[in-house]
Design a protein around this motif. Structure first.
Motif, PDB file in Angstrom:
ATOM      1  N   SER A 159     -11.736   2.609   3.355  1.00 14.36           N
ATOM      2  CA  SER A 159     -11.786   4.140   3.227  1.00 14.36           C
ATOM      3  C   SER A 159     -12.494   4.681   4.217  1.00 14.36           C
ATOM      4  O   SER A 159     -12.124   6.050   4.814  1.00 14.36           O
ATOM      5  N   SER A 204     -10.157   5.043   7.199  1.00 11.88           N
ATOM      6  CA  SER A 204      -9.171   5.837   7.224  1.00 11.88           C
ATOM      7  C   SER A 204      -9.521   7.352   6.799  1.00 11.88           C
ATOM      8  O   SER A 204      -8.858   8.241   7.625  1.00 11.88           O
ATOM      9  N   ALA A 205     -10.799   7.589   6.362  1.00 15.79           N
ATOM     10  CA  ALA A 205     -11.290   8.865   6.484  1.00 15.79           C
ATOM     11  C   ALA A 205     -11.777   9.551   7.841  1.00 15.79           C
ATOM     12  O   ALA A 205     -11.546  10.549   8.131  1.00 15.79           O
ATOM     13  N   ALA A 219      -3.544   7.892   8.608  1.00 14.90           N
ATOM     14  CA  ALA A 219      -4.568   7.656   7.916  1.00 14.90           C
ATOM     15  C   ALA A 219      -4.103   6.274   7.080  1.00 14.90           C
ATOM     16  O   ALA A 219      -5.014   5.473   6.760  1.00 14.90           O
ATOM     17  N   PRO A 230     -13.736   8.571  -0.784  1.00 13.02           N
ATOM     18  CA  PRO A 230     -14.261   8.816   0.379  1.00 13.02           C
ATOM     19  C   PRO A 230     -14.965  10.101   0.577  1.00 13.02           C
ATOM     20  O   PRO A 230     -14.575  10.965  -0.281  1.00 13.02           O
ATOM     21  N   LYS A 260       0.990  -1.238   0.072  1.00 10.25           N
ATOM     22  CA  LYS A 260      -0.094  -0.239   0.125  1.00 10.25           C
ATOM     23  C   LYS A 260       0.881   1.267  -0.017  1.00 10.25           C
ATOM     24  O   LYS A 260       1.015   1.983   1.093  1.00 10.25           O
ATOM     25  N   SER A 294      -2.791   4.545  -2.100  1.00  7.02           N
ATOM     26  CA  SER A 294      -3.672   5.439  -1.393  1.00  7.02           C
ATOM     27  C   SER A 294      -3.300   6.916  -1.823  1.00  7.02           C
ATOM     28  O   SER A 294      -2.132   7.235  -2.208  1.00  7.02           O
ATOM     29  N   MET A 295      -4.568   8.002  -2.119  1.00  3.29           N
ATOM     30  CA  MET A 295      -4.261   9.202  -2.639  1.00  3.29           C
ATOM     31  C   MET A 295      -4.682  10.465  -1.957  1.00  3.29           C
ATOM     32  O   MET A 295      -5.326  11.237  -2.241  1.00  3.29           O
ATOM     33  N   GLY A 296      -4.473  10.040  -0.489  1.00  3.39           N
ATOM     34  CA  GLY A 296      -5.172  11.286   0.441  1.00  3.39           C
ATOM     35  C   GLY A 296      -6.508  11.400   0.321  1.00  3.39           C
ATOM     36  O   GLY A 296      -7.261  10.549   0.072  1.00  3.39           O
ATOM     37  N   GLY A 322      -8.824   9.611  -2.527  1.00  2.00           N
ATOM     38  CA  GLY A 322      -9.151   8.023  -2.224  1.00  2.00           C
ATOM     39  C   GLY A 322      -8.154   7.095  -2.402  1.00  2.00           C
ATOM     40  O   GLY A 322      -7.134   7.324  -2.001  1.00  2.00           O
ATOM     41  N   MET A 356      -6.070   2.756   6.869  1.00  2.00           N
ATOM     42  CA  MET A 356      -6.528   1.803   5.660  1.00  2.00           C
ATOM     43  C   MET A 356      -5.806   0.535   5.750  1.00  2.00           C
ATOM     44  O   MET A 356      -6.740  -0.372   5.346  1.00  2.00           O
ATOM     45  N   CYS A 370     -13.303  14.814   4.568  1.00  2.00           N
ATOM     46  CA  CYS A 370     -13.326  15.260   5.655  1.00  2.00           C
ATOM     47  C   CYS A 370     -13.145  16.836   5.812  1.00  2.00           C
ATOM     48  O   CYS A 370     -12.203  17.110   5.298  1.00  2.00           O
ATOM     49  N   ASP A 419      -2.215   3.957   7.855  1.00  2.00           N
ATOM     50  CA  ASP A 419      -2.289   2.895   8.747  1.00  2.00           C
ATOM     51  C   ASP A 419      -3.574   2.318   9.025  1.00  2.00           C
ATOM     52  O   ASP A 419      -3.830   1.118   9.158  1.00  2.00           O
TER      53      ASP A 419
HETATM   54  N1  LIG Z   1      -8.906  14.761   3.864  1.00  2.00           N
HETATM   55  C1  LIG Z   1      -9.273  13.453   3.836  1.00  2.00           C
HETATM   56  N2  LIG Z   1     -10.413  13.022   3.641  1.00  2.00           N
HETATM   57  C2  LIG Z   1     -11.172  11.918   3.636  1.00  2.00           C
HETATM   58  N3  LIG Z   1     -10.427  10.802   3.529  1.00  2.00           N
HETATM   59  C3  LIG Z   1      -9.061  10.807   3.785  1.00  2.00           C
HETATM   60  C4  LIG Z   1      -8.423  12.214   3.744  1.00  2.00           C
HETATM   61  N4  LIG Z   1      -7.120  12.034   3.777  1.00  2.00           N
HETATM   62  C5  LIG Z   1      -6.705  10.771   3.671  1.00  2.00           C
HETATM   63  N5  LIG Z   1      -7.891   9.982   3.604  1.00  2.00           N
HETATM   64  C6  LIG Z   1      -8.268   8.659   3.489  1.00  2.00           C
HETATM   65  O1  LIG Z   1      -6.950   8.035   4.105  1.00  2.00           O
HETATM   66  C7  LIG Z   1      -6.364   7.142   3.279  1.00  2.00           C
HETATM   67  C8  LIG Z   1      -4.853   7.156   3.208  1.00  2.00           C
HETATM   68  O2  LIG Z   1      -4.342   8.505   3.177  1.00  2.00           O
HETATM   69  P1  LIG Z   1      -2.899   8.816   2.575  1.00  2.00           P
HETATM   70  O3  LIG Z   1      -2.957   8.553   1.108  1.00  2.00           O
HETATM   71  O4  LIG Z   1      -2.573  10.213   2.934  1.00  2.00           O
HETATM   72  O5  LIG Z   1      -1.899   7.738   3.425  1.00  2.00           O
HETATM   73  P2  LIG Z   1      -0.557   7.826   3.786  1.00  2.00           P
HETATM   74  O6  LIG Z   1       0.192   8.739   3.046  1.00  2.00           O
HETATM   75  O7  LIG Z   1      -0.074   6.564   3.909  1.00  2.00           O
HETATM   76  O8  LIG Z   1      -0.785   8.068   5.221  1.00  2.00           O
HETATM   77  P3  LIG Z   1       0.263   8.449   6.621  1.00  2.00           P
HETATM   78  O9  LIG Z   1       1.566   8.007   6.017  1.00  2.00           O
HETATM   79  O10 LIG Z   1      -0.015   9.734   6.949  1.00  2.00           O
HETATM   80  O11 LIG Z   1      -0.327   7.457   7.380  1.00  2.00           O
HETATM   81  C9  LIG Z   1      -6.842   7.742   1.537  1.00  2.00           C
HETATM   82  O12 LIG Z   1      -6.923   6.706   0.611  1.00  2.00           O
HETATM   83  C10 LIG Z   1      -8.277   8.096   2.023  1.00  2.00           C
HETATM   84  O13 LIG Z   1      -9.155   6.981   2.047  1.00  2.00           O
END
Ligand SMILES: Nc1ncnc2c1ncn2[C@@H]1O[C@H](COP(=O)(O)OP(=O)(O)OP(=O)(O)O)[C@@H](O)[C@H]1O
Ligand SMILES: O=P(O)(O)OC[C@@]1(O)O[C@H](CO)[C@@H](O)[C@@H]1O
Length: 313
Positions: free
Chosen positions: A279, A282-283, A253, A241, A184, A222-224, A227, A257, A244, A255
């Motif tokens: 999703s 993590s949201a 977030a 998602p 992931k 994952s794309m923040g 989604g 997920m 938020c 983790d």
């Molecule tokens: N602002 C947001 N609103 C809703 N959902 C979010 C938001 N930010 C993150 N997410 C959810 O969290 C998931 C994981 O986020 P992200 O891609 O930032 O992971 P990451 O960079 O591995 O996180 P981290 O390393 O900080 O734990 C996203 O795919 C999405 O489902």
């Protein structure tokens, strides 16, 4: 139910705070949100435990400041397989600015000696065989090279363990060669792996396909707030998602997920249900300062608003 363990080789205390804007080179007063025993695998385990999935936790902890970790494990009933090593577990600083993302200050942490590593590999290969899914999460501590990591992961794979890998940089590149069952990376980590910017969804899917072609059954990107994508032999699905509006901290977030994905596997949910659930978890995580799901019902309104689209398959 499948048995799950998480491994955190480079654990951390997270000092989480919030302020309007960081002024570089100035004195900044920060609102403290908490100091939490953390690290990627421990965060995954905390969320799984809240979702009633029994979990064991392993990796390294510095013996000098181990107290809050032991308290957490006891409080949550997490099976403690951590190896204590000389020195302190690092403290990482996480600052959320009102109109910006989190700034992470991640420190290096304890030094692992050859002897520590020898003991860890022997012990973990023995206990990991008792588990169906082992999530290996986070960076490598000093003293553990990417080659050492790859060789240990290959042995886990040969022992028949399904490895979930959530790491970055050299550890991710090396780990990908050791046949993980699920990876992931986030959007940025995928860009680093492929070696160029990925500015459209199509670019991301093409790069993720390259990753899947390494022989990885499940690739989740994952794309923040945008989604996530799941590529498997069944095709490609996208989860979006609800955004938020009140982001407190995005730390953990990813983790959350990973925990949601593992929850789906151990409860035999469909792929669509699993990605939607992950999703929602993590949201939900971004609306709080620490990871965890204090009340399952809080996930329902989020889950009801996750959009799943089949892109291919
Ligand atoms: N602002 C947001 N609103 C809703 N959902 C979010 C938001 N930010 C993150 N997410 C959810 O969290 C998931 C994981 O986020 P992200 O891609 O930032 O992971 P990451 O960079 O591995 O996180 P981290 O390393 O900080 O734990 C996203 O795919 C999405 O489902
Ligand atoms: O240095 P790593 O292991 O890549 O990341 C460590 C870390 O940022 O990951 C977690 C959030 O995902 C935090 O609890 C922790 O501080």
């Amino acid at each position: 139910m499948a048995k799950v363990a998480t491994i955190t080789l480079n654990a951390a205390y997270d000092l989480v705070g919030r302020l309007k804007r960081i002024e570089l080179g100035e004195v900044n007063t920060v609102e403290t949100l908490g100091l939490f025993p953390a690290g990627k695998g421990i965060n995954v385990a905390k969320v799984l435990n809240d979702l009633d999935v029994e979990v064991a936790v392993g990796g390294f902890l510095g013996e000098d400041n181990v107290g809050d970790f032991e308290h957490l494990f006891q409080q949550q009933g997490l099976q403690d397989k951590f190896q204590r090593v000389a020195g302190k577990t690092r403290i990482n600083v996480k600052i959320t600015e009102t109109d910006a993302d989190v700034t992470d200050l991640n420190f290096l942490g304890y030094q692992i000696s050859e002897q520590d590593w020898r003991k860890f590999t022997a012990d973990s290969l023995a206990y990991c065989k008792e588990f169906d899914i082992v999530a290996v999460c986070g960076s490598l501590p000093r003293g553990v090279t990417a080659d050492m990591f790859q060789s240990w992961l290959s042995q886990l794979h040969q022992a028949g363990v399904k490895v979930v890998l959530d790491s970055s940089n050299a550890a991710l590149t090396a780990g990908l060669k050791a046949n993980p069952w699920l990876v992931k990376p986030n959007h940025r980590e995928l860009e680093a792996w492929v070696g160029h910017e990925l500015s459209t969804l199509k670019d991301i899917i093409d790069a993720a396909k390259q990753l899947k072609a390494q022989g990885i059954a499940n690739v989740i990107i994952s794309m923040g707030a945008n989604g996530s994508l799941w590529l498997s032999d069944n095709g490609v699905i996208l989860a979006q998602p609800p955004k938020c509006e009140n982001v407190v901290s995005t730390v953990g977030a990813g983790d959350s997920m990973v925990a949601g994905l593992i929850y789906g596997f151990v409860n035999n949910l469909s792929q669509q249900e699993t990605l939607a659930f992950a999703s929602a978890v993590s949201a939900f995580a971004v609306s709080q300062s620490n990871v965890g799901v204090s009340d399952r019902k809080l996930l329902d309104p989020i889950l009801a608003n996750v959009k799943i689209t089949t892109i291919e398959g």
